[in-house]
Design a protein around this motif. Structure first.
Motif, short mmCIF file in Angstrom:
data_model
loop_
_atom_site.label_atom_id
_atom_site.label_comp_id
_atom_site.label_asym_id
_atom_site.label_seq_id
_atom_site.Cartn_x
_atom_site.Cartn_y
_atom_site.Cartn_z
N ASP A 1 -1.61 16.74 -7.60
CA ASP A 1 -2.17 15.00 -7.58
C ASP A 1 -1.07 14.52 -8.66
OD1 ASP A 1 -3.76 13.04 -7.55
OD2 ASP A 1 -5.27 13.74 -8.80
N LEU A 2 -0.20 13.73 -8.11
CA LEU A 2 0.92 13.03 -8.98
C LEU A 2 0.19 11.76 -9.26
CD1 LEU A 2 3.34 12.52 -10.62
CD2 LEU A 2 4.62 12.41 -8.28
N LYS A 3 0.02 11.33 -10.55
CA LYS A 3 -0.46 9.93 -10.76
C LYS A 3 -0.48 9.66 -12.43
CE LYS A 3 -5.57 11.25 -10.75
NZ LYS A 3 -6.66 11.12 -10.15
N ARG A 4 -0.81 8.70 -12.83
CA ARG A 4 -0.71 8.51 -14.18
C ARG A 4 -1.99 9.47 -14.85
NH1 ARG A 4 2.74 5.42 -17.15
NH2 ARG A 4 3.50 3.56 -15.72
N LYS A 5 -1.57 9.88 -16.12
CA LYS A 5 -2.50 10.79 -16.77
C LYS A 5 -3.90 10.58 -17.02
CE LYS A 5 -2.68 13.28 -21.38
NZ LYS A 5 -2.16 13.63 -22.54
N ASN A 6 -4.68 11.42 -16.52
CA ASN A 6 -6.30 11.25 -16.57
C ASN A 6 -6.89 12.40 -17.08
OD1 ASN A 6 -8.71 10.20 -15.72
ND2 ASN A 6 -8.65 11.66 -14.13
N GLU A 7 -7.83 11.92 -18.04
CA GLU A 7 -8.62 13.18 -18.83
C GLU A 7 -9.87 12.89 -18.34
OE1 GLU A 7 -8.39 12.83 -23.07
OE2 GLU A 7 -6.39 13.16 -23.06
N ARG A 8 -10.66 13.73 -17.84
CA ARG A 8 -12.07 13.99 -17.33
C ARG A 8 -12.90 14.56 -18.29
NH1 ARG A 8 -13.58 17.66 -12.28
NH2 ARG A 8 -15.87 17.37 -12.26
N GLU A 9 -14.01 13.90 -18.54
CA GLU A 9 -15.06 14.26 -19.36
C GLU A 9 -16.34 14.78 -18.55
OE1 GLU A 9 -14.26 12.02 -23.53
OE2 GLU A 9 -16.15 11.39 -22.19
N GLU A 10 -17.13 15.91 -18.93
CA GLU A 10 -18.19 16.43 -18.34
C GLU A 10 -19.29 16.69 -19.39
OE1 GLU A 10 -18.85 16.48 -15.42
OE2 GLU A 10 -16.84 16.44 -14.27
N MET A 11 -20.33 15.82 -19.24
CA MET A 11 -21.39 15.98 -20.32
C MET A 11 -22.29 17.38 -20.18
SD MET A 11 -21.22 13.37 -22.24
CE MET A 11 -22.74 13.30 -22.96
N PHE A 12 -22.62 18.18 -21.19
CA PHE A 12 -23.60 19.37 -21.07
C PHE A 12 -24.73 19.12 -21.96
CE2 PHE A 12 -20.03 20.29 -23.80
CZ PHE A 12 -20.47 21.04 -24.95
N GLN A 13 -25.59 20.05 -22.07
CA GLN A 13 -26.71 20.10 -22.83
C GLN A 13 -26.57 21.41 -23.83
OE1 GLN A 13 -30.03 19.91 -20.60
NE2 GLN A 13 -29.97 17.73 -20.32
N LYS A 14 -26.93 21.16 -24.97
CA LYS A 14 -27.04 22.80 -25.83
C LYS A 14 -28.62 22.93 -25.85
CE LYS A 14 -23.67 21.72 -29.49
NZ LYS A 14 -22.95 23.24 -29.03
N LYS A 15 -28.69 24.36 -25.60
CA LYS A 15 -29.95 24.88 -25.76
C LYS A 15 -30.24 26.23 -26.20
CE LYS A 15 -31.58 22.83 -21.19
NZ LYS A 15 -32.50 23.18 -19.85
#
Length: 300
Positions: A253-267
């Motif tokens: 996937d060649l393109k401008r750099k992208n940072e992905r974020e995924e939210m999670f929960q603490k239990k």
């Protein structure tokens, strides 16, 4: 650097697989880029590791260039450079990755001599130029080299070696071949990504096995967020090989750099009482307790 100096310099260099190799870090590794590129069957298994049979190795550099982690050191002996130009050689075809890196290291031209450049080279140069345009770089041009100059070089180097392998080694400037991490695309194009890391949060248990084995620090876990830096990914297969849930996929996937974020929960695990992270709202047990046989003692 004189011709004789380059020749002497090449004699003490051997191709070796270093500890950067994913198979040295993980027994489950399936990485085989170098094995697939070696046409001389010089890379063999020794237990679960890959090693180089020096009796078969021609120092062509194909394995070294293919390794996504730049985990193989040595010389690409049949790559000949002259004043920033790569000289055409019909005995091999450069890879797309190779040309992109050479361009960033200062190569502007590919020079051909009496023999016209072949279709394989033309195709990979055309593909490289498409990618370079996407990366905001100028194209690589192909030019003709005078016959007299080419013949004089052959006559000169023919005095040093009689075998093709030794001749190729004598032509190779080590300064082009031995940069630390010299074959990592991410090093040369820090503003772009060549791969996307796709994480299936429905299957991922946040066991963090991939975090510990990723040599490029693609994954970063914060208080309640998992960050995935696609720009650092080199597709070394470390994360996909170790993931017990098969929750990670890597795609080009060649393109401008992208940072992905995924939210999670603490239990807090209802079985062992330990704090754990999860993407699943309804999950009340940590991944260890979920997979633990009820008759086993708790590890905590």
């Amino acid at each position: 650097m004189s011709v004789l100096t380059k020749w002497l310099e090449s004699l003490h260099v051997e191709t070796i697989i270093t500890s950067k190799c994913t198979r040295a870090r993980n027994r489950k590794s399936t990485c085989s880029y170098c094995l697939e590129q070696c046409k001389h069957e010089a890379i063999v298994f020794k237990e679960h590791l890959l090693v180089i049979d020096t009796n078969k190795c021609t120092m062509c550099g194909a394995c070294m260039i293919a390794c996504p982690l730049s985990g193989i050191e040595g010389l690409a002996a049949n790559r000949v450079f002259e004043k920033g130009s790569l000289l055409f050689d019909h005995t091999y075809t450069p890879s797309l990755k190779e040309l992109l890196i050479y361009k960033k290291r200062g190569m502007k031209l590919i020079e051909a001599g009496q023999t016209l450049i072949n279709q394989e080279w033309e195709s990979v140069v055309a593909e490289a130029n498409e990618r370079l345009t996407m990366l905001g770089e100028t194209e690589i041009h192909i030019t003709m080299k005078s016959c007299s100059e080419k013949l004089s070089r052959r006559a000169l180097f023919g005095n040093f070696q009689t075998e093709g392998k030794q001749l190729a080694k004598s032509l190779t400037p080590a300064s082009w071949q031995m940069e630390p991490d010299g074959w990592k695309l991410s090093k040369y194009f820090p503003g772009y990504q060549f791969f996307s890391v796709e994480l299936n949060t429905n299957d991922c248990t946040l066991c963090q096995a991939c975090f510990s084995l990723c040599p490029e620090d693609v994954f970063t876990i914060n208080e309640t967020t998992l960050q995935i830096d696609n720009g650092k990914c080199v597709n070394c297969t470390s994360c996909t090989d170790i993931c017990p849930e098969n929750a990670i996929q890597i795609r080009e996937d060649l393109k401008r750099k992208n940072e992905r974020e995924e939210m999670f929960q603490k239990k807090q695990c209802e079985s062992c009482g330990q704090t754990f992270n999860t993407f699943q709202i309804g999950t009340e047990k940590c991944h260890v307790c979920i997979n633990r046989d009820s008759e086993w003692l708790s590890p905590y």
